[in-house]
Structures are given as structure tokens and as C-alpha cells.
Write a protein that holds these residues in place. Structure first.
Motif, PDB file in Angstrom:
ATOM      1  N   ASP A 109      31.423  30.918  45.678  1.00 24.78           N
ATOM      2  CA  ASP A 109      30.373  30.902  46.705  1.00 24.78           C
ATOM      3  C   ASP A 109      30.561  31.996  47.749  1.00 24.78           C
ATOM      4  O   ASP A 109      29.611  32.364  48.446  1.00 24.78           O
ATOM      5  CB  ASP A 109      30.322  29.536  47.394  1.00 24.78           C
ATOM      6  CG  ASP A 109      29.865  28.434  46.451  1.00 24.78           C
ATOM      7  OD1 ASP A 109      29.241  28.754  45.411  1.00 24.78           O
ATOM      8  OD2 ASP A 109      30.149  27.257  46.741  1.00 24.78           O
ATOM      9  N   ASN A 110      31.783  32.497  47.894  1.00 28.04           N
ATOM     10  CA  ASN A 110      32.059  33.576  48.850  1.00 28.04           C
ATOM     11  C   ASN A 110      31.981  34.949  48.192  1.00 28.04           C
ATOM     12  O   ASN A 110      32.348  35.946  48.811  1.00 28.04           O
ATOM     13  CB  ASN A 110      33.450  33.391  49.475  1.00 28.04           C
ATOM     14  CG  ASN A 110      33.535  32.112  50.272  1.00 28.04           C
ATOM     15  OD1 ASN A 110      32.609  31.758  50.990  1.00 28.04           O
ATOM     16  ND2 ASN A 110      34.630  31.393  50.123  1.00 28.04           N
ATOM     17  N   GLY A 111      31.562  35.004  46.933  1.00 29.61           N
ATOM     18  CA  GLY A 111      31.465  36.280  46.228  1.00 29.61           C
ATOM     19  C   GLY A 111      32.822  36.841  45.850  1.00 29.61           C
ATOM     20  O   GLY A 111      33.003  38.051  45.795  1.00 29.61           O
ATOM     21  N   GLN A 112      33.770  35.959  45.565  1.00 30.96           N
ATOM     22  CA  GLN A 112      35.107  36.401  45.191  1.00 30.96           C
ATOM     23  C   GLN A 112      35.492  35.831  43.830  1.00 30.96           C
ATOM     24  O   GLN A 112      34.926  34.830  43.380  1.00 30.96           O
ATOM     25  CB  GLN A 112      36.130  35.979  46.245  1.00 30.96           C
ATOM     26  CG  GLN A 112      35.880  36.641  47.586  1.00 30.96           C
ATOM     27  CD  GLN A 112      36.943  36.292  48.598  1.00 30.96           C
ATOM     28  OE1 GLN A 112      37.449  35.172  48.634  1.00 30.96           O
ATOM     29  NE2 GLN A 112      37.287  37.257  49.432  1.00 30.96           N
ATOM     30  N   LEU A 113      36.468  36.480  43.206  1.00 29.66           N
ATOM     31  CA  LEU A 113      36.943  36.057  41.904  1.00 29.66           C
ATOM     32  C   LEU A 113      38.438  36.330  41.824  1.00 29.66           C
ATOM     33  O   LEU A 113      38.884  37.458  42.076  1.00 29.66           O
ATOM     34  CB  LEU A 113      36.220  36.844  40.799  1.00 29.66           C
ATOM     35  CG  LEU A 113      36.587  36.516  39.359  1.00 29.66           C
ATOM     36  CD1 LEU A 113      36.178  35.086  39.005  1.00 29.66           C
ATOM     37  CD2 LEU A 113      35.927  37.506  38.417  1.00 29.66           C
ATOM     38  N   GLU A 114      39.213  35.297  41.489  1.00 31.68           N
ATOM     39  CA  GLU A 114      40.653  35.458  41.326  1.00 31.68           C
ATOM     40  C   GLU A 114      40.920  35.900  39.892  1.00 31.68           C
ATOM     41  O   GLU A 114      40.488  35.253  38.943  1.00 31.68           O
ATOM     42  CB  GLU A 114      41.378  34.146  41.622  1.00 31.68           C
ATOM     43  CG  GLU A 114      42.879  34.290  41.604  1.00 31.68           C
ATOM     44  CD  GLU A 114      43.594  33.000  41.977  1.00 31.68           C
ATOM     45  OE1 GLU A 114      44.692  33.093  42.538  1.00 31.68           O
ATOM     46  OE2 GLU A 114      43.056  31.908  41.696  1.00 31.68           O
ATOM     47  N   VAL A 115      41.630  37.025  39.749  1.00 29.34           N
ATOM     48  CA  VAL A 115      41.857  37.626  38.437  1.00 29.34           C
ATOM     49  C   VAL A 115      43.306  38.065  38.277  1.00 29.34           C
ATOM     50  O   VAL A 115      44.024  38.251  39.255  1.00 29.34           O
ATOM     51  CB  VAL A 115      40.957  38.870  38.220  1.00 29.34           C
ATOM     52  CG1 VAL A 115      39.483  38.503  38.255  1.00 29.34           C
ATOM     53  CG2 VAL A 115      41.269  39.958  39.242  1.00 29.34           C
ATOM     54  N   LEU A 116      43.693  38.250  37.016  1.00 30.25           N
ATOM     55  CA  LEU A 116      44.933  38.930  36.679  1.00 30.25           C
ATOM     56  C   LEU A 116      44.536  40.334  36.263  1.00 30.25           C
ATOM     57  O   LEU A 116      43.658  40.510  35.416  1.00 30.25           O
ATOM     58  CB  LEU A 116      45.649  38.234  35.520  1.00 30.25           C
ATOM     59  CG  LEU A 116      46.893  38.974  35.009  1.00 30.25           C
ATOM     60  CD1 LEU A 116      48.045  38.827  36.000  1.00 30.25           C
ATOM     61  CD2 LEU A 116      47.299  38.458  33.638  1.00 30.25           C
ATOM     62  N   THR A 117      45.168  41.348  36.868  1.00 31.73           N
ATOM     63  CA  THR A 117      44.880  42.730  36.488  1.00 31.73           C
ATOM     64  C   THR A 117      45.996  43.263  35.610  1.00 31.73           C
ATOM     65  O   THR A 117      47.169  42.930  35.798  1.00 31.73           O
ATOM     66  CB  THR A 117      44.710  43.638  37.725  1.00 31.73           C
ATOM     67  OG1 THR A 117      45.882  43.575  38.532  1.00 31.73           O
ATOM     68  CG2 THR A 117      43.492  43.231  38.546  1.00 31.73           C
ATOM     69  N   PHE A 118      45.597  44.072  34.623  1.00 35.69           N
ATOM     70  CA  PHE A 118      46.563  44.659  33.701  1.00 35.69           C
ATOM     71  C   PHE A 118      45.973  45.925  33.102  1.00 35.69           C
ATOM     72  O   PHE A 118      44.761  46.136  33.122  1.00 35.69           O
ATOM     73  CB  PHE A 118      46.972  43.661  32.609  1.00 35.69           C
ATOM     74  CG  PHE A 118      45.837  43.161  31.753  1.00 35.69           C
ATOM     75  CD1 PHE A 118      45.568  43.757  30.526  1.00 35.69           C
ATOM     76  CD2 PHE A 118      45.056  42.097  32.167  1.00 35.69           C
ATOM     77  CE1 PHE A 118      44.531  43.296  29.729  1.00 35.69           C
ATOM     78  CE2 PHE A 118      44.019  41.636  31.380  1.00 35.69           C
ATOM     79  CZ  PHE A 118      43.761  42.233  30.152  1.00 35.69           C
ATOM     80  N   ASP A 119      46.862  46.779  32.596  1.00 37.70           N
ATOM     81  CA  ASP A 119      46.436  48.045  31.998  1.00 37.70           C
ATOM     82  C   ASP A 119      46.386  47.946  30.492  1.00 37.70           C
ATOM     83  O   ASP A 119      47.266  47.347  29.862  1.00 37.70           O
ATOM     84  CB  ASP A 119      47.423  49.166  32.351  1.00 37.70           C
ATOM     85  CG  ASP A 119      47.403  49.541  33.818  1.00 37.70           C
ATOM     86  OD1 ASP A 119      46.415  49.228  34.511  1.00 37.70           O
ATOM     87  OD2 ASP A 119      48.390  50.155  34.273  1.00 37.70           O
TER      88      ASP A 119
END
Length: 169
Positions: free
Chosen positions: A17-27
Motif C-alpha cells: 500500500d505504500n508503493g514498496q516491495l521487499e526483495v532479494l537482489t542478486f547478480d
């Protein structure tokens, strides 16, 4: 939808609802990818892979982890990156095990990564749909691109990638 716009993304990014997304970043290669943190099941050191004869290049091997056979996907194939089959694995290489749905069926799959970075929060205000031109991969394989200082993070559309693999078989 305009008739010429057949390459739109099919899955939507689950921003909160706040326009956020929790993610794992990787290459993977020279791309930084992000997968929703809720989809991550494990992050593994590299394991011995068993090639699957006749399997598509995208998912050409499996690993045995805790008695479960997990297919390993090389997203380099989907994103048109050169593959380095003889490349030595480094201490940074990992397998990111995710759970996703394909045709309503839950599926655990390992994503080969060159380096896992962190769990972070992305902001929808910095995101945009993939452009029609200027990418080396199919537009529908990326849900969104998120601008970060000095880089762009790709949120891949894994269900579309894996569904296209199933349809090609």
C-alpha cells in the motif's frame, strides 16, 4: 490494448500500500535482478548438479537438496546473456531457491546467481515498465525496471519465463 502492443508484461509486481516491495537482489551476469523476498526459500552454496538429457538450456540440470530434487534455472538463457560453461565457480556464486506458481502448481526452483547482495526495499516511484526497444531480452520477461543510484534493477517475470519454457517443450 493496441494491437501492436503484444509484448506487455503479464504478471504484476505486488507493491504494498505504500508503493514498496521487499526483495532479494542478486547478480546474473551483468544484470542485477530482484525477487520478492516472500518467494525465497533458501540460499545455497553451489551443489553438484546433475545434467538432465534433453532438457531445455534454461533448466538443464537438477540438484539434490535434503532429499528433494530441485531444477536449476540459468536465467542467462532467458535474458540472452553469454553462458560460460567452463567458468570456475567463485565463492560468491549461490543458488537462490524460490517458490513460484506455474499454471496454478507451486514449484520450487533454484536460480543460479553470480552474487547475492541483500534483502532491500524497492520503491514503486523509481520503477517503470521495460521499454519496447533497447533490451537484449524479451520484454515480457521483465515485469519492471527499478532505478537505483548508478544502476537499474530488473524484476523478472519468472512465471512468464517458465511458462514460455513449458509451451516451447
Amino acid at each position: 490494448m493496441p494491437q501492436g502492443d503484444a509484448m506487455t508484461t503479464t504478471s504484476t509486481t505486488p507493491w504494498d500500500d505504500n508503493g514498496q516491495l521487499e526483495v532479494l537482489t542478486f547478480d546474473v551476469g551483468d544484470e542485477c535482478l530482484a525477487i520478492e523476498a516472500v518467494s525465497i526459500r533458501e540460499i545455497l552454496d553451489l551443489l553438484p548438479e546433475t545434467p538432465v538429457p534433453g532438457a531445455p538450456d534454461l533448466v538443464a540440470s537438477v540438484v539434490n537438496f535434503r532429499g528433494k530434487i530441485i531444477p536449476i534455472a540459468d536465467l542467462r538463457v532467458a535474458f540472452g546473456m553469454p553462458r560460460n560453461p567452463g567458468e570456475e565457480a567463485s565463492a560468491d556464486h549461490r543458488i537462490v531457491v524460490i517458490e513460484t506458481e506455474i499454471d496454478g502448481e507451486p514449484l520450487q526452483i533454484g536460480l543460479r546467481s553470480d552474487k547475492v547482495h541483500e534483502v532491500t526495499i524497492l520503491d514503486k516511484a523509481h520503477s517503470s515498465e521495460p521499454p519496447v526497444l533497447g533490451m537484449r531480452w524479451k520484454r515480457e520477461f521483465a515485469r519492471e525496471l527499478v532505478r537505483q543510484p548508478g544502476s537499474v534493477i530488473v524484476i523478472p517475470d519468472l512465471p512468464t519465463i517458465f511458462t514460455s519454457l513449458a509451451e516451447a517443450a
